[in-house]
Design an enzyme around this catalytic site. Structure first.
Site, short mmCIF file in Angstrom:
data_model
loop_
_atom_site.label_atom_id
_atom_site.label_comp_id
_atom_site.label_asym_id
_atom_site.label_seq_id
_atom_site.Cartn_x
_atom_site.Cartn_y
_atom_site.Cartn_z
CG HIS A 176 -3.18 11.47 66.18
ND1 HIS A 176 -2.59 12.16 67.21
CD2 HIS A 176 -4.51 11.75 66.24
CE1 HIS A 176 -3.53 12.85 67.86
NE2 HIS A 176 -4.70 12.63 67.29
CD GLU A 179 0.72 11.25 65.78
OE1 GLU A 179 0.64 10.54 66.79
OE2 GLU A 179 0.20 12.39 65.71
NE ARG A 234 -5.00 15.33 64.40
CZ ARG A 234 -4.14 15.43 65.41
NH1 ARG A 234 -2.89 15.11 65.24
NH2 ARG A 234 -4.54 15.85 66.59
CG HIS A 304 0.27 10.72 70.37
ND1 HIS A 304 -0.81 11.10 69.62
CD2 HIS A 304 -0.25 10.11 71.46
CE1 HIS A 304 -1.92 10.75 70.23
NE2 HIS A 304 -1.61 10.15 71.36
CD GLU A 378 3.29 14.33 70.68
OE1 GLU A 378 3.64 13.89 69.56
OE2 GLU A 378 2.12 14.65 70.95
ZN LIG Z 1 -0.62 12.14 67.81
#
Ligand SMILES: [Zn+2]
Length: 417
Positions: A176, A179, A234, A304, A378
């Site tokens: 993405h 990020e 994104r 991410h 994440e």
């Molecule tokens: Zn992501």
């Protein structure tokens, strides 16, 4: 003199994404308690230009959850009124997105060149992939696994000491575009590998016995776009006939329950699953590489942000993976190790129940290909800065994440299959 200064300022500032369009935008965090609240969020999403930060889109918002989203300056008052009228509890995480955007950089004027503790634009990362391979010929080699929609080569770094028939771990960053901490981690990983090989016993063993395939940026076109046009972009940058909306969510584009839940068939949505699985050149290149190297790839790690979570399959269903108990204890050990450095707390578990249902993700797909150890990180933070994590946190974030990755790699090495 004034003219000269203005020119200098303009040329320095042009290295950064334009922040002016985000003047006065606010980021809200809202508690969604029940179905009535859910309706309010849906109403907001259909009446105003809301950019969902967490979850990724309005379709994924559930009752009894927390939602982060940004609102355009001109809509902030109306949105706040509606939240108050309907008695939704909320706080303003970021009161001016433009200021936050500018504050993510340590300094507004920057020296040219690559830095592991700053965000690097794609041109700089591209040159770095060449340089790090040239400078470490016995540990790093660079290949190209495909090209992006806009024609950029997708570089893959293979990191490890040459030895026949080595097992491998595949890592990717930058799915993405917005990020940014994610590509920063992939670069950091390669740096730590070459810096500590032969010095630090665990890294030396890992690189002697394993290869790491590192794809520093998956969605290069999107990443470039976040630097040049829209910091909050994104998706990929692919276009198709029949719509003026651009881009597909690359992490909804894999053949793993493709587009069944937590993804959109609307090309204008931020979670658009694409016209078909692997419709994006970037996801196709990644999937082809993994398919062609399935016999050696023993683990898949994808990075991410944000949330501070370590997730494993499945995200497209609440069904648990076969080795759920093993994945759970490995995740538990990894987040404990991560926290040992700076006390950063991660939650962990299967994607569907830990974060939300989302089909077409690369971790689920890799797992269903037979890769037993598939995880999504994440990274920092939990929403204070969200996608705009300041550069001053790159070092600490990467250091703590390295600990988790090294622990997981050592585990995989001891549990080859
Ligand atoms: Zn992501």
């Amino acid at each position: 003199m004034l003219v000269f200064l203005a020119l200098v300022t303009a040329s320095l500032a042009s290295a950064h994404p334009p922040s002016e369009p985000f003047e006065g935008h606010e980021v809200f965090r809202v508690q969604v308690e029940d179905e009535n609240h859910l309706d309010v969020i849906r109403e907001l999403a259909s009446n105003y230009q809301i950019d969902f930060w967490k979850p990724d889109s309005v379709i994924q918002v559930q009752a009894r959850s927390i939602v982060d989203f940004s609102v355009k300056a001109e809509d902030c008052v109306a949105v706040e009124d509606l939240l108050k009228q309907n008695k939704l509890q909320y706080e303003v995480l970021i009161s001016n997105l433009r200021n936050e955007m500018e504050a993510q950089f340590d300094t507004w004027s920057r020296a040219a060149g690559h830095s592991y503790t700053k965000y690097n634009d794609w041109e700089t990362i591209e040159a770095w992939t060449q340089q790090v391979a040239n400078e470490n010929p016995d540990l790093v080699s660079r290949s190209v696994i495909g090209t992006t929609f806009e024609g950029r080569p997708m570089y893959l770094l293979k990191v490890g000491k040459a030895k026949p028939n080595k097992p491998a771990i595949f890592m990717d960053c930058g799915f993405h575009a917005r990020e940014w901490i994610s590509p920063a981690f992939c670069q950091w990983f390669v740096r730590e590998a070459v810096r500590t090989y032969g010095q630090e016993i665990h890294m030396t063993e890992l690189l002697d016995e394993l290869d790491f395939y590192v794809l520093p940026v998956v969605n290069i076109d999107g990443y470039v776009y976040t630097w040049t046009k829209d910091r909050m972009w994104r998706k990929t940058r692919s276009t198709q006939a029949g719509t003026s909306c651009v881009g597909t969510d690359p992490n909804r584009n894999f053949a793993a329950g493709w587009c069944e839940v937590g993804a959109s068939t609307n090309p204008c949505s931020d979670t658009y699953c694409g016209p078909a699985p692997e419709s994006e050149k970037e996801t196709k290149a990644l999937a082809d590489f993994i398919r062609n190297n399935l016999s050696s790839i023993k683990a898949y790690l994808t990075f991410h942000s944000y949330s501070q979570m370590l997730l494993y399959p499945y995200s497209y269903t609440y069904n648990l993976p076969k080795n759920n108990v093993e994945l759970n204890s490995l995740a538990k050990a990894a987040v404990k190790e991560l926290a040992s450095l700076h006390g950063t707390k991660y939650t962990y578990g299967p994607g569907a129940s830990t974060i939300y249902l989302a089909a077409g993700g690369s971790d689920d797909w890799a797992y269903d290909q037979g890769i037993k150890y598939a995880f999504t990180f994440e990274l920092r933070d939990r929403g204070r800065h969200g996608f705009l994590l300041p550069e001053s946190q790159i070092r600490a974030t990467c250091e703590e994440t390295m600990l988790a990755v090294k622990l997981m790699a050592a585990y995989v090495l001891e549990h080859l299959y």
